[in-house]
Design an enzyme around this catalytic site. Structure first.
Site, PDB file in Angstrom:
ATOM      1  N   ARG A 157      16.965 -13.000  -1.433  1.00  0.00           N
ATOM      2  CA  ARG A 157      17.508 -14.100  -2.245  1.00  0.00           C
ATOM      3  C   ARG A 157      17.038 -15.396  -1.586  1.00  0.00           C
ATOM      4  O   ARG A 157      17.352 -15.669  -0.434  1.00  0.00           O
ATOM      5  CB  ARG A 157      19.037 -14.046  -2.281  1.00  0.00           C
ATOM      6  CG  ARG A 157      19.649 -15.308  -2.844  1.00  0.00           C
ATOM      7  CD  ARG A 157      21.107 -15.173  -3.171  1.00  0.00           C
ATOM      8  NE  ARG A 157      21.286 -14.355  -4.356  1.00  0.00           N
ATOM      9  CZ  ARG A 157      22.426 -14.290  -5.047  1.00  0.00           C
ATOM     10  NH1 ARG A 157      23.475 -14.988  -4.680  1.00  0.00           N
ATOM     11  NH2 ARG A 157      22.505 -13.530  -6.116  1.00  0.00           N
ATOM     12  N   HIS A 177      16.378 -14.155 -12.015  1.00  0.00           N
ATOM     13  CA  HIS A 177      17.423 -13.278 -11.443  1.00  0.00           C
ATOM     14  C   HIS A 177      17.338 -11.925 -12.163  1.00  0.00           C
ATOM     15  O   HIS A 177      18.245 -11.535 -12.912  1.00  0.00           O
ATOM     16  CB  HIS A 177      18.790 -13.930 -11.641  1.00  0.00           C
ATOM     17  CG  HIS A 177      19.878 -13.360 -10.779  1.00  0.00           C
ATOM     18  ND1 HIS A 177      19.664 -12.345  -9.852  1.00  0.00           N
ATOM     19  CD2 HIS A 177      21.206 -13.654 -10.690  1.00  0.00           C
ATOM     20  CE1 HIS A 177      20.802 -12.061  -9.253  1.00  0.00           C
ATOM     21  NE2 HIS A 177      21.747 -12.831  -9.732  1.00  0.00           N
ATOM     22  N   ARG A 190      25.946  -4.011 -11.459  1.00  0.00           N
ATOM     23  CA  ARG A 190      24.878  -4.425 -10.540  1.00  0.00           C
ATOM     24  C   ARG A 190      24.562  -3.281  -9.571  1.00  0.00           C
ATOM     25  O   ARG A 190      23.392  -2.974  -9.309  1.00  0.00           O
ATOM     26  CB  ARG A 190      25.314  -5.669  -9.732  1.00  0.00           C
ATOM     27  CG  ARG A 190      25.313  -6.975 -10.516  1.00  0.00           C
ATOM     28  CD  ARG A 190      23.907  -7.474 -10.809  1.00  0.00           C
ATOM     29  NE  ARG A 190      23.099  -7.671  -9.631  1.00  0.00           N
ATOM     30  CZ  ARG A 190      23.116  -8.770  -8.875  1.00  0.00           C
ATOM     31  NH1 ARG A 190      23.883  -9.793  -9.197  1.00  0.00           N
ATOM     32  NH2 ARG A 190      22.318  -8.889  -7.814  1.00  0.00           N
ATOM     33  N   ASP A 197      26.382 -19.516 -17.755  1.00  0.00           N
ATOM     34  CA  ASP A 197      26.303 -19.502 -16.291  1.00  0.00           C
ATOM     35  C   ASP A 197      26.791 -20.868 -15.805  1.00  0.00           C
ATOM     36  O   ASP A 197      26.970 -21.792 -16.610  1.00  0.00           O
ATOM     37  CB  ASP A 197      24.837 -19.238 -15.873  1.00  0.00           C
ATOM     38  CG  ASP A 197      24.655 -18.990 -14.384  1.00  0.00           C
ATOM     39  OD1 ASP A 197      25.655 -18.832 -13.667  1.00  0.00           O
ATOM     40  OD2 ASP A 197      23.487 -18.953 -13.936  1.00  0.00           O
ATOM     41  N   CYS A 204      27.279 -14.000 -15.297  1.00  0.00           N
ATOM     42  CA  CYS A 204      26.838 -13.281 -14.089  1.00  0.00           C
ATOM     43  C   CYS A 204      27.817 -13.445 -12.934  1.00  0.00           C
ATOM     44  O   CYS A 204      27.823 -12.645 -12.010  1.00  0.00           O
ATOM     45  CB  CYS A 204      25.445 -13.730 -13.681  1.00  0.00           C
ATOM     46  SG  CYS A 204      25.319 -15.465 -13.209  1.00  0.00           S
TER      47      CYS A 204
HETATM   48  N1  NVA Z   1      22.323 -19.594 -11.699  1.00  0.00           N
HETATM   49  C1  NVA Z   1      23.191 -19.266 -10.605  1.00  0.00           C
HETATM   50  C2  NVA Z   1      23.407 -17.795 -10.552  1.00  0.00           C
HETATM   51  C3  NVA Z   1      24.319 -17.346  -9.441  1.00  0.00           C
HETATM   52  C4  NVA Z   1      24.455 -15.855  -9.374  1.00  0.00           C
HETATM   53  C5  NVA Z   1      22.582 -19.768  -9.312  1.00  0.00           C
HETATM   54  O1  NVA Z   1      21.358 -19.655  -9.153  1.00  0.00           O
HETATM   55  O2  NVA Z   1      23.315 -20.285  -8.465  1.00  0.00           O
HETATM   56  N1   CP Z   2      25.806 -12.727  -9.936  1.00  0.00           N
HETATM   57  C1   CP Z   2      25.443 -12.815  -8.653  1.00  0.00           C
HETATM   58  O1   CP Z   2      24.265 -12.706  -8.300  1.00  0.00           O
HETATM   59  O2   CP Z   2      26.477 -13.038  -7.807  1.00  0.00           O
HETATM   60  P1   CP Z   2      26.392 -13.405  -6.257  1.00  0.00           P
HETATM   61  O3   CP Z   2      25.848 -14.807  -6.154  1.00  0.00           O
HETATM   62  O4   CP Z   2      27.806 -13.322  -5.764  1.00  0.00           O
HETATM   63  O5   CP Z   2      25.490 -12.433  -5.570  1.00  0.00           O
END
Ligand code: NVA
Ligand code: CP
Length: 323
Positions: free
Chosen positions: A112, A139, A306, A238, A278
């Site tokens: 990530r 994602h 997930r 989101d 999400c």
């Molecule tokens: N769009 C959000 C998703 C978090 C799971 C982010 O990138 O923070």
């Molecule tokens: N939806 C998702 O990726 O959640 P986290 O940021 O908690 O991993």
């Protein structure tokens, strides 16, 4: 891409890295793996020889960490958890060098991070498969779980198998930021035959060029979020401010005010439309409490799934097609 090709290392960096037939296989596999989990039956394809997953987090996470870590242990493998702060990644060791080193000691890597180019660079220098656990641009693991969740509710055949044909012609309404989730939905729509109705405030549009979209009919843009939701089979949103964009928080709060999925908006969708997010969610911002905690919301299944889909994904990347 083929997991069985000795010379090619299979990675999962964007949703479009796999084809529709492979997704059909993965959804079936995820259903099988989920059934085992629910029946409390051991399923440990990574036990002998033991396989190790390295998870690299340059941003915060709850779901991604727990789902990958618990999933890997349940499958008989092991996990190494790294963050920017507690590794040399935070002290400017080049990503290419990190990839060369880490991938000599583990069997699969989940990352990530911020820019997609960073995970692409890691993958280019990795000896083992790399999975995108979220970048600024995409994602894919989340959309994998979202589509599996939709199939569970609306597309399961009499034998209990996910039936991807049910996705054809469906409408997914995306309300809010044209972010990593939205770009990934576009890739999924093009590949799997549904349409995304997108509504974002101006200045926060989706990026079909970045997503590599070739079929302009797989998405439609609406100024009014209510119009995007009209007749939709699935409504999803989101956070207004994604990780890495916190400095824009106040400006975004003002710009996104009308992009809150509430009961009025849900009423314009199909009567049996599902709601997804999400997570993490901010009630009263991008979604009302009545919607996310209401009867059309499937967010808790979405979060749990997930783990099941990622188990199927890791199995495929490490062992190829089984069964
Ligand atoms: N769009 C959000 C998703 C978090 C799971 C982010 O990138 O923070
Ligand atoms: N939806 C998702 O990726 O959640 P986290 O940021 O908690 O991993």
């Amino acid at each position: 891409m083929s997991a069985a090709t000795a010379m090619t290392i299979p990675h999962y960096l964007q949703f479009k890295d796999l084809d529709a037939a492979t997704y059909a296989y993965l959804f079936e596999r995820a259903a099988f793996i989920k059934r085992k989990f629910k029946a409390v039956e051991k399923y440990q394809p990574f036990a002998d020889p033991d396989r190790t997953l390295a998870m690299i987090f340059e941003k915060a996470s709850t779901r991604t960490r727990v789902s990958f870590e618990a999933g890997m242990y349940q499958m008989g493998g092991s996990v190494v958890h790294l963050t920017t702060g507690d590794s040399q990644l935070g002290r400017a060791e080049p990503i290419e060098d990190s990839a060369r080193v880490i991938s000599r000691m583990v069997d699969i890597v989940m990352i990530r991070t911020f820019e997609q180019s960073k995970i692409e660079a890691f993958a280019a220098h990795s000896r083992v498969p790399v999975i995108n656990g979220l970048t600024n641009e995409f994602h894919p693991c989340q959309i994998l779980a979202d589509i599996f969740t939709y199939l569970e509710r609306r597309g399961t055949d009499p034998q209990g198998k996910p039936d991807m044909a049910c996705l054809q012609g469906k409408v997914v309404a995306w309300v809010g930021d044209g972010n990593n989730m939205a770009n990934t939905w576009l890739q999924a729509a093009e590949l799997l035959g549904f349409t995304v109705h997108v509504s974002t405030p101006s200045g926060y549009e989706v990026d079909p060029v970045l997503a590599g979209i070739r079929n302009p009919d797989c998405y439609k843009v609406f100024k009014d979020p209510r119009e995007a939701c009209a007749g939709a089979h699935l409504v999803t949103t989101d956070v207004w401010t994604s990780m890495g964009f916190e400095a824009e928080n106040e400006v975004r709060r003002a710009a996104f005010k009308r992009w809150c999925v509430d009961e009025d908006m849900m009423r314009t969708a199909q009567p049996d439309a599902l709601f997804m997010h999400c997570l993490p969610a901010h009630r009263g911002e991008e979604v009302s409490a009545e919607v996310i905690d209401g009867p059309q919301s499937v967010v808790w299944d979405e979060a749990e799934n997930r783990m099941h889909v990622q188990k199927a994904l890791m199995e495929y990347l490490l062992l190829g097609r089984l069964g």
